[in-house]
Design a protein around this motif. Structure first.
Motif, PDB file in Angstrom:
ATOM      1  N   THR A  29      58.071  -9.261   2.296  1.00 36.53           N
ATOM      2  CA  THR A  29      57.276 -10.428   2.694  1.00 36.53           C
ATOM      3  C   THR A  29      57.145 -10.542   4.212  1.00 36.53           C
ATOM      4  OG1 THR A  29      57.984 -11.586   0.693  1.00 36.53           O
ATOM      5  CG2 THR A  29      57.133 -12.951   2.476  1.00 36.53           C
ATOM      6  N   SER A  74      54.622  -4.154  -3.341  1.00 40.11           N
ATOM      7  CA  SER A  74      54.409  -5.173  -2.315  1.00 40.11           C
ATOM      8  C   SER A  74      54.950  -6.526  -2.726  1.00 40.11           C
ATOM      9  CB  SER A  74      52.910  -5.295  -2.021  1.00 40.11           C
ATOM     10  OG  SER A  74      52.688  -6.370  -1.116  1.00 40.11           O
ATOM     11  N   GLY A 121      55.413 -10.588  -1.096  1.00 41.51           N
ATOM     12  CA  GLY A 121      54.500 -11.439  -0.342  1.00 41.51           C
ATOM     13  C   GLY A 121      53.754 -12.447  -1.184  1.00 41.51           C
ATOM     14  N   ALA A 122      53.914 -12.401  -2.516  1.00 41.70           N
ATOM     15  CA  ALA A 122      53.153 -13.330  -3.350  1.00 41.70           C
ATOM     16  C   ALA A 122      53.633 -14.774  -3.143  1.00 41.70           C
ATOM     17  CB  ALA A 122      53.269 -12.937  -4.822  1.00 41.70           C
ATOM     18  N   VAL A 123      54.943 -14.982  -3.231  1.00 42.56           N
ATOM     19  CA  VAL A 123      55.468 -16.334  -3.038  1.00 42.56           C
ATOM     20  C   VAL A 123      55.184 -16.784  -1.602  1.00 42.56           C
ATOM     21  CG1 VAL A 123      57.523 -17.789  -3.040  1.00 42.56           C
ATOM     22  CG2 VAL A 123      57.276 -16.003  -4.781  1.00 42.56           C
ATOM     23  N   GLY A 124      55.440 -15.880  -0.663  1.00 41.04           N
ATOM     24  CA  GLY A 124      55.210 -16.194   0.751  1.00 41.04           C
ATOM     25  C   GLY A 124      53.765 -16.621   0.993  1.00 41.04           C
ATOM     26  N   ASP A 155      56.207 -12.449 -11.136  1.00 40.40           N
ATOM     27  CA  ASP A 155      57.053 -13.609 -10.816  1.00 40.40           C
ATOM     28  C   ASP A 155      56.790 -14.819 -11.705  1.00 40.40           C
ATOM     29  OD1 ASP A 155      58.353 -12.304  -8.672  1.00 40.40           O
ATOM     30  OD2 ASP A 155      56.635 -12.691  -7.390  1.00 40.40           O
ATOM     31  N   ARG A 178      64.168 -13.594  -6.833  1.00 37.59           N
ATOM     32  CA  ARG A 178      65.092 -13.774  -5.729  1.00 37.59           C
ATOM     33  C   ARG A 178      64.666 -12.835  -4.614  1.00 37.59           C
ATOM     34  NH1 ARG A 178      68.946 -12.981  -9.856  1.00 37.59           N
ATOM     35  NH2 ARG A 178      68.909 -10.826  -9.155  1.00 37.59           N
ATOM     36  N   ILE A 179      65.002 -13.221  -3.379  1.00 41.10           N
ATOM     37  CA  ILE A 179      64.706 -12.302  -2.283  1.00 41.10           C
ATOM     38  C   ILE A 179      65.466 -11.014  -2.542  1.00 41.10           C
ATOM     39  CG2 ILE A 179      65.096 -11.873   0.173  1.00 41.10           C
ATOM     40  CD1 ILE A 179      64.578 -14.749   0.692  1.00 41.10           C
ATOM     41  N   GLY A 180      64.808  -9.914  -2.386  1.00 41.82           N
ATOM     42  CA  GLY A 180      65.488  -8.642  -2.564  1.00 41.82           C
ATOM     43  C   GLY A 180      65.212  -8.003  -3.903  1.00 41.82           C
ATOM     44  N   ASP A 181      64.635  -8.761  -4.849  1.00 40.24           N
ATOM     45  CA  ASP A 181      64.360  -8.167  -6.151  1.00 40.24           C
ATOM     46  C   ASP A 181      63.444  -6.966  -6.051  1.00 40.24           C
ATOM     47  OD1 ASP A 181      65.922  -9.723  -7.668  1.00 40.24           O
ATOM     48  OD2 ASP A 181      64.387 -11.220  -8.082  1.00 40.24           O
ATOM     49  N   ASN A 182      62.473  -7.058  -5.174  1.00 32.84           N
ATOM     50  CA  ASN A 182      61.543  -5.945  -5.075  1.00 32.84           C
ATOM     51  C   ASN A 182      62.203  -4.690  -4.495  1.00 32.84           C
ATOM     52  OD1 ASN A 182      59.506  -7.284  -6.287  1.00 32.84           O
ATOM     53  ND2 ASN A 182      58.117  -7.295  -4.525  1.00 32.84           N
TER      54      ASN A 182
HETATM   55  N1  GLU Z   1      58.096 -10.796  -5.868  1.00 37.83           N
HETATM   56  C1  GLU Z   1      58.339 -11.691  -4.767  1.00 37.83           C
HETATM   57  C2  GLU Z   1      57.033 -11.987  -4.039  1.00 37.83           C
HETATM   58  O1  GLU Z   1      56.085 -11.272  -4.156  1.00 37.83           O
HETATM   59  C3  GLU Z   1      59.270 -11.119  -3.730  1.00 37.83           C
HETATM   60  C4  GLU Z   1      60.577 -10.624  -4.182  1.00 37.83           C
HETATM   61  C5  GLU Z   1      61.273  -9.937  -3.010  1.00 37.83           C
HETATM   62  O2  GLU Z   1      61.106 -10.383  -1.865  1.00 37.83           O
HETATM   63  O3  GLU Z   1      61.929  -8.947  -3.222  1.00 37.83           O
HETATM   64  O4  GLU Z   1      56.987 -12.948  -3.307  1.00 37.83           O
END
Ligand code: GLU
Length: 294
Positions: free
Chosen positions: A35, A71, A73-76, A168, A176-180
């Protein structure tokens, strides 16, 4: 082990050289972008950062490599669109991250913005892209796993760049942060890629937090020193540091499956081209079978 011991000479130099060459020659690459590498300080999608990432990916495409982009960045991007800076569309968003339901809803707003930007940016090179949203559970279910890999294989055959994110909206336990970081490792292993590159807002794995500690040194390679590196980053970083731990774990997973991995800075000039040219870049993970002293 001291910081210096981890940073310098801890990994067999020949193995590092061999791995660098293997990374340069990889035909199939997963590139993971976080993100922070895609959004600005207001959490809005940052077109300049996104265009740079796309230009970097196109450097690999131009060399004839197959590229899968994982990628975040979706939540962000959802926060950027509906949060305080969202103008008349702004809703009462509690910065999203702690509220799982809000985060899930935000991801659906952000994901479509993300894909719009990717499609436009890749269109400049006449490069088609595809969106795939998956959960860890999808990859753990044999039939879904097969469908996933078949779809990606077909897209790669067609010269399309798949853009993958966690689904998501439905992945309740997983947002959670880091899942990707873990998702990109699972995808890399599932697709039998020759290289995973995890791009982040620091230039690799350091002996401390480079944002706070001027003495923090870049760890150039991780192999036999893995346990020491893990201990070191466990001590010196906090979760606020953006989850270097999960990036290291994901990269190591891939290395344990026999492929090289690199953690590098998304802001580094021509970052993917450098790796493809065999230049020392970020932190290199040596496949565990490839190191003689392990
Ligand atoms: N899938 C989440 C998103 O796109 C992010 C997960 C992550 O930061 O690892 O916001």
């Amino acid at each position: 082990m001291t910081s210096e011991g981890v940073a310098v000479g801890a990994v067999d130099a020949e193995a590092v050289e061999r791995t660098r060459t293997a990374a340069a020659e990889a035909d199939r690459v997963v590139v993971k972008a976080g993100t922070n590498s895609l959004t600005d300080e207001e959490s809005r999608l940052d077109r300049v950062k996104l265009d740079k990432l796309v230009a970097d990916v196109m450097d690999l495409r131009r060399r004839g490599k197959e590229v899968v982009l994982v990628s975040s960045g979706a939540v962000g991007a959802g926060i950027g669109r509906l949060g305080n800076g969202g103008g008349s569309a702004a809703v009462d968003v509690d910065e999203g991250r702690d509220e799982i339901e809000e985060s899930q809803a935000l991801s659906t707003v952000g994901q479509s913005l993300l894909m719009r930007h990717y499609t436009q940016s890749f269109d400049r090179y006449d490069q088609p892209v595809a969106q795939i949203l998956v959960t860890g559970a999808d990859l753990d279910t044999p039939e879904r796993f097969d469908n996933f890999t078949n779809t990606v294989e077909t897209l790669l055959e067609w010269g399309v760049v798949p853009v993958i994110n966690e689904n998501d909206a439905v992945a309740t336990d997983e947002l959670r942060i880091g899942d990707n970081d873990m998702l990109s490792a699972s995808v890399a292993i599932a697709l039998g890629v020759d290289l995973l590159v995890t791009l982040t807002d620091v230039d690799g794995v350091y002996t401390g937090n480079p944002k706070r500690d001027a003495d923090a040194a870049l760890i150039e390679a991780v192999g036999a020193n893995y346990d020491a590196v893990r201990e070191l980053i466990g001590e010196s970083t906090t979760s606020e540091f953006g989850g270097i731990q999960t990036k290291v774990e994901g990269a190591r997973d891939v290395a344990e499956h026999g492929a090289p991995a690199v953690i590098a800075g998304s802001a580094t000039r021509d970052v993917l081209e450098r790796i493809a040219a065999g230049k020392p870049t970020g932190t290199l993970f040596v496949p565990t079978a490839g190191e003689t002293n392990e």
